[in-house]
Design a protein around this motif. Structure first.
Motif, mmCIF file in Angstrom:
data_model
loop_
_atom_site.group_PDB
_atom_site.id
_atom_site.type_symbol
_atom_site.label_atom_id
_atom_site.label_comp_id
_atom_site.label_asym_id
_atom_site.label_seq_id
_atom_site.Cartn_x
_atom_site.Cartn_y
_atom_site.Cartn_z
ATOM 1 N N PRO A 149 12.240 -8.725 -3.060
ATOM 2 C CA PRO A 149 11.257 -8.819 -1.974
ATOM 3 C C PRO A 149 9.841 -8.584 -2.514
ATOM 4 O O PRO A 149 9.648 -7.883 -3.515
ATOM 5 C CB PRO A 149 11.680 -7.699 -1.019
ATOM 6 N N ASP A 150 8.869 -9.153 -1.836
ATOM 7 C CA ASP A 150 7.479 -8.995 -2.283
ATOM 8 C C ASP A 150 7.079 -7.523 -2.393
ATOM 9 O O ASP A 150 6.371 -7.127 -3.320
ATOM 10 C CB ASP A 150 6.529 -9.699 -1.303
ATOM 11 N N LEU B 287 11.156 4.066 -1.735
ATOM 12 C CA LEU B 287 10.331 4.013 -2.937
ATOM 13 C C LEU B 287 8.860 4.136 -2.554
ATOM 14 O O LEU B 287 8.439 3.617 -1.512
ATOM 15 C CB LEU B 287 10.556 2.688 -3.686
ATOM 16 N N PRO B 288 8.061 4.806 -3.362
ATOM 17 C CA PRO B 288 6.636 4.965 -3.012
ATOM 18 C C PRO B 288 5.930 3.618 -2.907
ATOM 19 O O PRO B 288 6.273 2.666 -3.612
ATOM 20 C CB PRO B 288 6.073 5.795 -4.170
ATOM 21 N N LYS B 289 4.965 3.554 -2.023
ATOM 22 C CA LYS B 289 4.195 2.330 -1.831
ATOM 23 C C LYS B 289 3.163 2.160 -2.954
ATOM 24 O O LYS B 289 2.844 3.112 -3.656
ATOM 25 C CB LYS B 289 3.503 2.357 -0.466
ATOM 26 N N VAL B 290 2.676 0.937 -3.075
ATOM 27 C CA VAL B 290 1.705 0.637 -4.129
ATOM 28 C C VAL B 290 0.505 1.569 -4.041
ATOM 29 O O VAL B 290 0.038 2.100 -5.055
ATOM 30 C CB VAL B 290 1.255 -0.837 -4.052
ATOM 31 N N ASP B 291 -0.007 1.793 -2.832
ATOM 32 C CA ASP B 291 -1.166 2.681 -2.663
ATOM 33 C C ASP B 291 -0.885 4.076 -3.223
ATOM 34 O O ASP B 291 -1.733 4.672 -3.891
ATOM 35 C CB ASP B 291 -1.530 2.803 -1.180
ATOM 36 N N GLY C 69 5.742 -5.754 -5.845
ATOM 37 C CA GLY C 69 4.464 -5.060 -5.960
ATOM 38 C C GLY C 69 4.625 -3.637 -6.458
ATOM 39 O O GLY C 69 3.848 -3.163 -7.299
ATOM 40 N N LYS C 70 5.645 -2.938 -5.967
ATOM 41 C CA LYS C 70 5.876 -1.559 -6.399
ATOM 42 C C LYS C 70 6.253 -1.499 -7.878
ATOM 43 O O LYS C 70 5.753 -0.647 -8.625
ATOM 44 C CB LYS C 70 6.986 -0.936 -5.551
ATOM 45 N N LEU C 71 7.131 -2.412 -8.304
ATOM 46 C CA LEU C 71 7.531 -2.420 -9.718
ATOM 47 C C LEU C 71 6.349 -2.765 -10.617
ATOM 48 O O LEU C 71 6.195 -2.196 -11.702
ATOM 49 C CB LEU C 71 8.671 -3.422 -9.928
ATOM 50 N N ALA C 72 5.509 -3.700 -10.155
ATOM 51 C CA ALA C 72 4.307 -4.035 -10.930
ATOM 52 C C ALA C 72 3.408 -2.808 -11.061
ATOM 53 O O ALA C 72 2.895 -2.500 -12.145
ATOM 54 C CB ALA C 72 3.552 -5.184 -10.266
#
Length: 388
Positions: A126-127, A85-89, A131-134
């Motif tokens: 997992p954290d 899955l793509p990272k938050v950045d 973060g990614k879903l947020a």
């Protein structure tokens, strides 16, 4: 009949293309574009996909059985476990360019379905996934804030805060912004207090020093109400002072910070407003909007000292008519300003104090407020009855 025939033809062609991918769809590992389409079919985003229920729509999309449709929906939930899955950045950077990852709708639907089936599931994410879903939901921002996001934000504010700060700061900087997902609820949900304390100072410090009306609405309607509700008073005061000390800060924001400070230090803030707004109609309009958007009626406007209430009347009343417009019309800034003048007048009358009587007499003697004189004198008369 021709339309129905075309629909059947399209469905058969879709089935031919989808059938080789069914095992990977059921596992959630199909190409992102395909998982995207299944999620959109579930959410009724296609006009040519039929079905009263999500299962029926997914079944129509894949052209298969009910069992296959349910397996495909299970596969949507399984996308949450994808290792790539793509990272938050990456999510935020693509959003800044006005684009989005194809897998986003499937992941967001998967999060909602997982939470519906087990509201405790967010505790086990997992954290990195949280973060990614947020980031996915914030950058989509469609509809009401989902319960799974609120649950995550309440349970793990330290994980969600950095994502929300980065997303909100880059979104606010867009002068075309109309709203920022994730901010409105901060001042309105008790369970988001910790998240608010983590993000609001950073967002206020990152706020542009020159703001248009859309950005000001976010400042007054989202950020300052959350700051006022959740930050310790001394921290909030220091933050207001810090922002107000910026030399390049525009007048509208200075007015917003002074309005926000009224419940804390009404005497000083009302005097500063008197000097800053002066006889400027545009600044008086900014002040009226700040009062309205910050919902000051709910946050202490009724406890303002009499002199402070009088000063606010003095600033707003010249640009508001005491008469209500008859007939159908849009409620505008002038209507809100009239309502605020009447609100502060009611406050003075109900206080029953000699200071209120003196303030009403002062206001009645101001020539710039001549058209409000009858209202001031009427309020003074009502007040005098209290002392009889």
């Amino acid at each position: 009949a021709k339309h129905d025939a075309k629909g059947k033809t399209d469905q058969r062609e879709r089935r031919r293309q989808i059938e080789p991918h069914l095992p990977s769809i059921f596992a959630g590992t199909a190409p992102p574009g395909l998982m995207n389409q299944i999620a959109l079919a579930y959410d009724e985003r296609f006009i040519d996909i039929q079905g009263e229920t999500p299962v029926e729509r997914v079944q129509d999309f894949i052209g298969g059985t009910t069992q296959e449709a349910n397996a495909a929906i299970t596969g949507v939930v399984a996308t949450l476990a994808l290792p790539d899955l793509p990272k938050v950045d990456e999510i935020l950077r693509l959003n800044l360019a006005g684009r989005a990852h194809l897998i986003r709708p499937a992941c967001l639907l998967g999060a909602s379905l997982a939470f519906e089936r087990d509201p405790e599931s967010t505790r086990n994410w997992p954290d990195a996934l949280a973060g990614k879903l947020a980031a996915f939901w914030l950058t989509e921002g469609v509809g009401d804030q989902p319960e799974w996001f609120s649950s995550l934000a309440a349970l793990r504010p330290a994980v969600i805060a950095p994502v929300l700060i980065r997303y909100a700061a880059q979104t606010i900087r867009r002068r075309s912004v109309t709203s920022v997902a994730g901010l409105w609820m901060l001042a309105r949900e008790d369970r988001l207090a910790d998240l608010s304390r983590a993000v609001i100072p950073a967002l206020l410090r990152a706020f542009p020093t020159r703001a248009n009306e859309r950005q000001l609405r976010i400042l007054n309607g989202d950020l300052l109400p959350a700051a006022s509700r959740w930050l310790p008073t001394n921290e909030f005061q220091a933050l207001l002072a810090e922002r107000s000390s910026i030399k390049s800060l525009d007048a509208a924001q200075r007015i917003a910070y002074l309005v926000a400070g009224l419940p804390i230090d009404a005497e000083r803030c009302s005097m500063d407003l008197l000097r800053l707004v002066g006889s400027s109609e545009s600044r008086a309009a900014h002040m009226g909007r700040a009062l309205q958007w910050q919902e000051q009626r709910k946050k202490g406007a009724d406890s303002l000292p009499e002199r402070a209430a009088g000063r606010l009347i003095e600033l707003i009343a010249p640009y508001a008519s005491p008469e209500r417009t008859l007939g159908s019309h849009w409620v505008g800034d002038a209507d809100h300003r009239r309502d605020w003048v009447n609100h502060f007048l009611s406050h003075l009358t109900s206080s029953g104090s000699l200071e209120a009587a003196a303030e009403l007499a002062r206001l009645s003697g101001l020539r710039k407020l001549d058209r409000w004189k009858v209202a001031f004198d009427s309020a003074a008369f009502d007040l005098s009855l209290i002392h009889i």
